[in-house]
Design an enzyme around this catalytic site. Structure first.
Site, PDB file in Angstrom:
ATOM      1  N   LYS A 166     -13.034  -1.453   8.151  1.00 30.45           N
ATOM      2  CA  LYS A 166     -11.793  -1.852   9.024  1.00 30.45           C
ATOM      3  C   LYS A 166     -12.538  -2.030  10.700  1.00 30.45           C
ATOM      4  O   LYS A 166     -13.938  -2.330  10.973  1.00 30.45           O
ATOM      5  CB  LYS A 166     -10.269  -2.069   9.421  1.00 30.45           C
ATOM      6  CG  LYS A 166     -10.110  -1.162   7.990  1.00 30.45           C
ATOM      7  CD  LYS A 166      -9.750  -3.049   7.105  1.00 30.45           C
ATOM      8  CE  LYS A 166      -8.758  -2.974   5.922  1.00 30.45           C
ATOM      9  NZ  LYS A 166      -8.502  -3.843   4.963  1.00 30.45           N
ATOM     10  N   TRP A 208       1.078  -1.268  -0.165  1.00 28.70           N
ATOM     11  CA  TRP A 208      -0.248  -0.189   0.428  1.00 28.70           C
ATOM     12  C   TRP A 208       0.487   1.464  -0.369  1.00 28.70           C
ATOM     13  O   TRP A 208       0.337   2.537  -0.781  1.00 28.70           O
ATOM     14  CB  TRP A 208      -0.579   0.074   1.362  1.00 28.70           C
ATOM     15  CG  TRP A 208      -1.860  -1.769   1.213  1.00 28.70           C
ATOM     16  CD1 TRP A 208      -1.916  -2.436   2.141  1.00 28.70           C
ATOM     17  CD2 TRP A 208      -2.522  -1.806   0.429  1.00 28.70           C
ATOM     18  NE1 TRP A 208      -2.966  -3.097   1.251  1.00 28.70           N
ATOM     19  CE2 TRP A 208      -3.267  -2.844   0.181  1.00 28.70           C
ATOM     20  CE3 TRP A 208      -3.244  -0.711  -1.210  1.00 28.70           C
ATOM     21  CZ2 TRP A 208      -4.187  -2.901  -0.886  1.00 28.70           C
ATOM     22  CZ3 TRP A 208      -3.640  -1.354  -2.280  1.00 28.70           C
ATOM     23  CH2 TRP A 208      -4.984  -2.676  -1.414  1.00 28.70           C
ATOM     24  N   ASP A 252      -2.228   7.233   6.560  1.00 31.09           N
ATOM     25  CA  ASP A 252      -2.711   5.800   5.326  1.00 31.09           C
ATOM     26  C   ASP A 252      -2.794   4.895   6.968  1.00 31.09           C
ATOM     27  O   ASP A 252      -2.176   4.109   7.216  1.00 31.09           O
ATOM     28  CB  ASP A 252      -2.249   5.303   4.638  1.00 31.09           C
ATOM     29  CG  ASP A 252      -3.561   4.189   4.108  1.00 31.09           C
ATOM     30  OD1 ASP A 252      -4.461   3.796   4.649  1.00 31.09           O
ATOM     31  OD2 ASP A 252      -3.019   3.658   3.680  1.00 31.09           O
TER      32      ASP A 252
END
Lengths: 362, 362
Positions: A197, A101, A173
């Site tokens: 999440k 990511w 992030d």
């Protein structure tokens, strides 16, 4: 019958938040319509919107220097939106590379400026098993910002202490560990997190950013991409994803009702201790590749002696009502994601199963 | 008790689509979890995703030359994403100006190229009461595309026949009338629509685009903004708004179950005939500002003799269980939005009320 859901995201959500949604899905607060059928400019929805912001502010202790935004497009859009707002051709930003990511975020920044790799923990096999130490960072004091990924779902690594980046704005992030604990965000210039999440369904992205950082964003980009425009309009510049934000409100209300982030953190630490304890106890059978200091509290990654045993583990766990355990396709093995809706009892069921499995297959 | 919901968007949704969502909100198809707790890479969600695409393709008769995408950010993001993909500095696109949303789309295009106003029907008071005639268009054969807004919610105007733009690709913002009828989309290079009118909750944007047009999109922009990347990945490049797409699937399944777009169109024409009939019958009391040929089938706009009567109309209708009738803040008056979930009976209740109101206040 609800299963025990160890999905890495979209993840399981707390049952009370879902039940609340179900019970009023056709008739929100006796208004005669669903919350998703309300105007985003009406008082019923606006109350939900503002309650979600207020709950997040309260739970996390967000200082008045910072503002909460609800955007869309997930972390992937933020990978591009951050450099679009804060880079210009020729200016640079420092990226701390701790996984796929981070790599994707770095690639998107190239369209707007010159991102630099300030550190990477990538291995020759392209995997990552740890986050960097402070003394490994090669920071540029002139960088527009430093970008990092606080938790790396695929590899099961996590920054437990954030790096010191001096006076350069820190952009984080937090998609895969946001709200796992109370955390001081006053020192973070901008954080972003897809909701799917710990926070709600996919389809809404939370941004928490310093007002003075937002104000420095470029004005020569489309309005819809400017953090400043969304900040001025309290995330109502255009129609927000009202149903997703409503569900985030429900999840945040649940977090508050169980005792807030102090309680959530205690549960998360218990869950991680149970899982890593089981792994360490049977280290000859379960191999945990992540460096101890970098172990993620949210995603516990390990391998069994063979791929056939990995597959048998996933299949037998499923017969016990436990799902979502298969590792990421690039890493293989097992990944146990213990987002906030996973209870300590759920994890105990899994560690009992792990004990049993090592006895029968070890 | 459900009210009669004339909201302009987010709009009311068909009850069967909502009931289906409610009934399986905690346990989707006996999987032991909500659809929003499923992985977007799992077979359960992927079946929903692909069913939504298949239903839309079937209902609208989308040719194989075109592809369906599910994106986020609403029409407002498309205002920027279209020129980002298809303009370069120095190239131009033609914009047909029929309202505030066309104006916003035009403004966002300026960051990527040189948009041109090919026609505008704006009046000196900045309002719009009609769409243009073919012979008013001043098109540039070298334009990268022509952009138009098929329906203008605020003013209650609608293009009933799309303009002839020659060989230039036609881009249509269909946010406020998508799926009001079966419509040949083979001649449209790209259409986009936020879901929150006829299609589902806010938080998902449908794009239908010609594969060869998508292929011409710029490759020097961030991946997340390229239509081509989303097309290659069947809208699973990053985590899509799974719950919103599931609800779109439910709404599309409902449309099919009632007889498809032929039936939907018949109902919409009946509803519009009832409303415009009532307005024309009492033209001395209800003033409908829109030119007859431009009257929208989706948003019926009118004014009562005074603002006080406008307010009384909205308030009395509310006591009869009818909500969402207040005109847009920039136009005032009354706006009746009759999106697909509004039944002919709902509209009959309103026209009866209109008859009654003119008798008691006229």
């Amino acid at each position: 019958m609800r299963v025990i859901n160890f999905n890495p995201g979209p993840a399981g959500l707390p049952l009370p938040a879902l039940e609340r949604a179900r019970d009023e899905l056709l008739d929100f607060e006796h208004s005669g319509m669903s919350v998703m059928e309300h105007s985003h400019r009406g008082r019923e929805y606006e109350a939900v919107h503002n309650e979600a912001i207020a709950l997040l502010t309260e739970l996390l202790g967000i200082p008045t220097s910072h503002q909460v935004l609800f955007l869309t497009g997930g972390a992937s859009q933020q990978f591009a939106q951050v450099p679009m707002n804060f880079l210009t051709p020729g200016t640079s930003a420092d990226y701390l590379m701790t996984g796929v990511w981070s790599e994707k975020a770095f690639e998107e920044a190239k369209y707007y400026g010159t991102p630099r790799v300030a550190v990477t923990t990538v291995q020759p096999d392209k995997h990552y098993t740890r986050v960097p130490h402070q003394d490994e960072l090669r920071l540029d004091a002139k960088a527009a910002y430093v970008h990092m990924t606080s938790n790396n779902t695929i590899y099961g690594t996590q920054w437990h202490t954030f790096p010191d980046v001096g006076a350069v704005p820190l952009v984080v992030d937090m998609s895969s560990d946001f709200l796992w604990r109370k955390q001081d965000v006053g020192g973070i210039a901008l954080l972003y997190a897809g909701a799917q999440k710990n926070l709600g369904p996919s389809g809404v992205t939370v941004v928490v950013a310093a007002r003075d950082f937002i104000a420095r964003g470029r004005k020569d980009i489309p309005k819809v991409f400017r953090y400043g425009i969304h900040a001025e309009n309290n995330s109502l510049y255009n129609t927000p994803p009202t149903l997703a934000i409503y569900l985030v409100r429900n999840v945040l209300a649940w977090m508050k009702s169980v005792g807030g982030l102090a309680q959530i953190e205690a549960w998360n630490r218990q869950k991680a201790a149970l899982l890593y304890g089981a792994l360490d106890q049977h280290a000859g059978f379960y191999r945990a590749p992540v460096e101890r200091a970098s172990r993620s509290v949210m995603n516990v990654v390990f391998h069994l002696p063979t791929e056939a045993l990995d597959a048998a583990f996933v299949a037998e766990a499923r017969t016990q009502g436990m799902v979502g355990l298969k590792g990421h396709r690039t890493s293989g093995g097992i990944r146990v994601s213990t987002y906030n809706a996973v209870t300590v009892e759920n994890v105990q069921a899994l560690t009992s199963f792990m004990e049993h499995f090592v006895k029968t297959h070890g």
